[in-house]
Design a protein around this motif. Structure first.
Motif, short mmCIF file in Angstrom:
data_model
loop_
_atom_site.label_atom_id
_atom_site.label_comp_id
_atom_site.label_asym_id
_atom_site.label_seq_id
_atom_site.Cartn_x
_atom_site.Cartn_y
_atom_site.Cartn_z
N ALA A 35 0.84 -1.20 0.00
CA ALA A 35 0.00 0.00 0.00
C ALA A 35 0.88 1.25 0.00
N LEU A 36 1.99 1.21 0.71
CA LEU A 36 2.88 2.38 0.75
C LEU A 36 3.52 2.63 -0.61
N LEU A 37 3.93 1.56 -1.29
CA LEU A 37 4.56 1.77 -2.60
C LEU A 37 3.52 2.23 -3.61
N ASP A 38 2.29 1.75 -3.47
CA ASP A 38 1.22 2.23 -4.35
C ASP A 38 0.98 3.72 -4.09
N ALA A 39 0.95 4.10 -2.83
CA ALA A 39 0.70 5.50 -2.47
C ALA A 39 1.83 6.39 -2.99
N LEU A 40 3.07 5.91 -2.88
CA LEU A 40 4.20 6.71 -3.35
C LEU A 40 4.11 6.90 -4.87
N THR A 41 3.73 5.83 -5.57
CA THR A 41 3.58 5.92 -7.03
C THR A 41 2.50 6.95 -7.38
N ILE A 42 1.37 6.89 -6.69
CA ILE A 42 0.28 7.84 -6.97
C ILE A 42 0.74 9.26 -6.67
N ARG A 43 1.38 9.44 -5.52
CA ARG A 43 1.79 10.78 -5.12
C ARG A 43 2.77 11.38 -6.12
N ARG A 44 3.71 10.57 -6.59
CA ARG A 44 4.70 11.08 -7.55
C ARG A 44 4.08 11.37 -8.91
N ARG A 45 3.12 10.52 -9.33
CA ARG A 45 2.51 10.71 -10.66
C ARG A 45 1.43 11.79 -10.65
N LYS A 46 0.66 11.85 -9.56
CA LYS A 46 -0.50 12.76 -9.54
C LYS A 46 -0.27 14.00 -8.68
N GLY A 47 0.82 14.01 -7.94
CA GLY A 47 1.13 15.17 -7.11
C GLY A 47 0.55 15.10 -5.71
N ARG A 48 -0.53 14.35 -5.55
CA ARG A 48 -1.15 14.22 -4.21
C ARG A 48 -2.07 13.01 -4.19
N ILE A 49 -2.46 12.61 -3.00
CA ILE A 49 -3.40 11.49 -2.84
C ILE A 49 -4.78 12.05 -2.48
N HIS A 50 -4.75 13.10 -1.66
CA HIS A 50 -5.98 13.73 -1.18
C HIS A 50 -6.86 14.14 -2.36
N GLY A 51 -8.14 13.76 -2.30
CA GLY A 51 -9.09 14.19 -3.33
C GLY A 51 -9.10 13.36 -4.60
N GLN A 52 -8.18 12.41 -4.75
CA GLN A 52 -8.16 11.57 -5.96
C GLN A 52 -9.27 10.51 -5.87
N THR A 53 -9.88 10.21 -7.00
CA THR A 53 -10.86 9.11 -7.05
C THR A 53 -10.11 7.85 -7.47
N ILE A 54 -10.05 6.90 -6.55
CA ILE A 54 -9.23 5.71 -6.80
C ILE A 54 -10.13 4.47 -6.81
N VAL A 55 -10.14 3.80 -7.96
CA VAL A 55 -10.94 2.59 -8.12
C VAL A 55 -10.06 1.38 -7.82
N ILE A 56 -10.57 0.49 -6.99
CA ILE A 56 -9.88 -0.79 -6.76
C ILE A 56 -10.82 -1.86 -7.30
N SER A 57 -10.34 -2.65 -8.27
CA SER A 57 -11.26 -3.53 -8.97
C SER A 57 -10.73 -4.96 -9.05
N GLY A 58 -11.63 -5.91 -8.89
CA GLY A 58 -11.27 -7.32 -9.03
C GLY A 58 -11.55 -8.08 -7.74
N ASP A 59 -10.64 -8.98 -7.42
CA ASP A 59 -10.85 -9.90 -6.30
C ASP A 59 -10.50 -9.22 -4.97
N VAL A 60 -11.36 -8.33 -4.52
CA VAL A 60 -11.10 -7.58 -3.28
C VAL A 60 -11.18 -8.52 -2.07
N ALA A 61 -12.08 -9.49 -2.15
CA ALA A 61 -12.35 -10.36 -0.99
C ALA A 61 -11.09 -11.06 -0.48
#
Ligand code: NCD
Length: 334
Positions: free
Chosen positions: A161-187
């Motif tokens: 989760a931390l590496l995903d967050a770092l990737t998002i933060r670097r690509r999008k500039g921030r995490i706050h306010g982003q709409t993030i879809v998580i799709s597939g086998d969540v269970a």
């Protein structure tokens, strides 16, 4: 009256926790649950520095020289195990990895006996992956050193989760306010659970897009939006994280067929049209191409951040190892 005396502990308990008031006042990293935004931000900021260092020709430091890291993996892994090994080595640690195939676990040794054995070797950090939720926490209670959860059952996978967050933060500039879809086998996904905790804590809007058979039972308590159609669920998405179908964790019929699954739930360029134009596509790996994601979306360099996630994995794991051993190094006057 007690019939036995416990006697003195064989080793003094190492005081690994940093002094209170520090940005990361935890001895272990067992999950994202329980971390506040300040601690998460501190891990991400530290990892950002390592991401830059890892792009230089000289990538190693002697920051953690003299410390010992043991990786104990009871489940298969490519990315996580390799990146923890590389991360420890880049910090100057001595790194040893043990997998169940070669250990006494195969001879019937219990997890707690293994913990006692490894503890006696006095590692400074233990990184562990196990198929049972809660196994890493149980082991951490028996170890003197810092313990990092590298994935336990369907519970948590905090460094992912931390590496995903770092990737998002670097690509999008921030995490706050982003709409993030998580799709597939969540269970069956510890990646999804850790991401939901982290993204919620950092102020993102999290939407789960999956068939109801692949949503966890406690989904109503997770503070997420739920959608049962890809086209609708992708509407306005800044980021879409696809999850592998974890058939090894499925007992019974969760799906009609893989072909039908791909038709309804597989991420294709056709479906991606419903998301924002600059949507970022992510996947923790390993991918089932043609099941949850098409090959051309996975390999679309304009949209896919899948390789960058792997790159950030090393940086995040360096940050975790660095921060969790800081107390030890300060004790040594380093
Ligand atoms: C994930 C895991 O093991 O939970 N993989 C990983 O660590 N990159 C996801 C998965 O196995 O699908």
């Amino acid at each position: 009256m007690s019939t036995h005396s416990t006697g003195p502990a064989p080793y003094p308990r190492a005081e690994v926790s940093p002094p209170s008031g520090e940005l990361f006042p935890h001895k272990h990293l067992l999950g994202i649950w329980g971390l506040d935004p300040t601690a998460i931000k501190h891990l991400l900021d530290t990892a950002d520095g390592y991401a830059e260092q890892n792009r230089q020709a000289k990538k190693s430091t002697d920051k953690c020289e003299g410390l010992t890291q043991i990786n104990l993996f009871f489940e298969n892994s490519t990315r996580t195990l390799m990146s923890f090994e590389i991360a420890g080595k880049r910090l100057g640690m001595e790194v040893t990895s043990m997998s169940t195939g070669t250990s006494s676990i195969k001879k019937g040794e219990t997890l707690l006996d293994t913990a006692a054995t490894l503890n006696a070797m006095r590692p400074d950090v233990l990184v562990m992956r196990h198929a049972d939720s809660g196994a890493v926490k149980l082991l951490s209670e028996k170890m003197d050193c810092a313990v990092i959860n590298a994935g336990d059952g369907r519970s948590e996978h905090p460094t992912q989760a931390l590496l995903d967050a770092l990737t998002i933060r670097r690509r999008k500039g921030r995490i706050h306010g982003q709409t993030i879809v998580i799709s597939g086998d969540v269970a069956h996904s510890r990646v999804a659970r850790s991401n939901i905790y982290l993204l919620n804590a950092m102020g993102a809007r999290v939407r789960l897009v999956a068939p109801s058979t692949l949503l966890p039972k406690d989904v109503d308590r997770l503070g997420v939006e739920i959608c049962h159609r890809m086209e609708e669920g992708l509407e306005g998405a800044d980021v879409v994280m696809m999850l592998r179908l974890q058939q090894e964790r499925m007992q019974g019929a969760f799906l009609p067929s893989l072909r039908e699954y791909y038709q309804f739930w597989g991420l294709t360029h056709e479906k991606l049209k419903y998301a924002k134009e600059d949507v970022l596509v992510m996947h923790p790996g390993p991918m089932n191409r043609g099941v949850e994601i098409s090959s051309d979306v996975a390999d679309d360099l304009d949209r896919s951040a899948i390789e960058e996630q792997v790159e950030m994995g090393v940086a995040v794991r360096m940050a975790c190892l660095d921060i969790l051993t800081r107390g030890l190094r300060e004790e040594d006057g380093q």
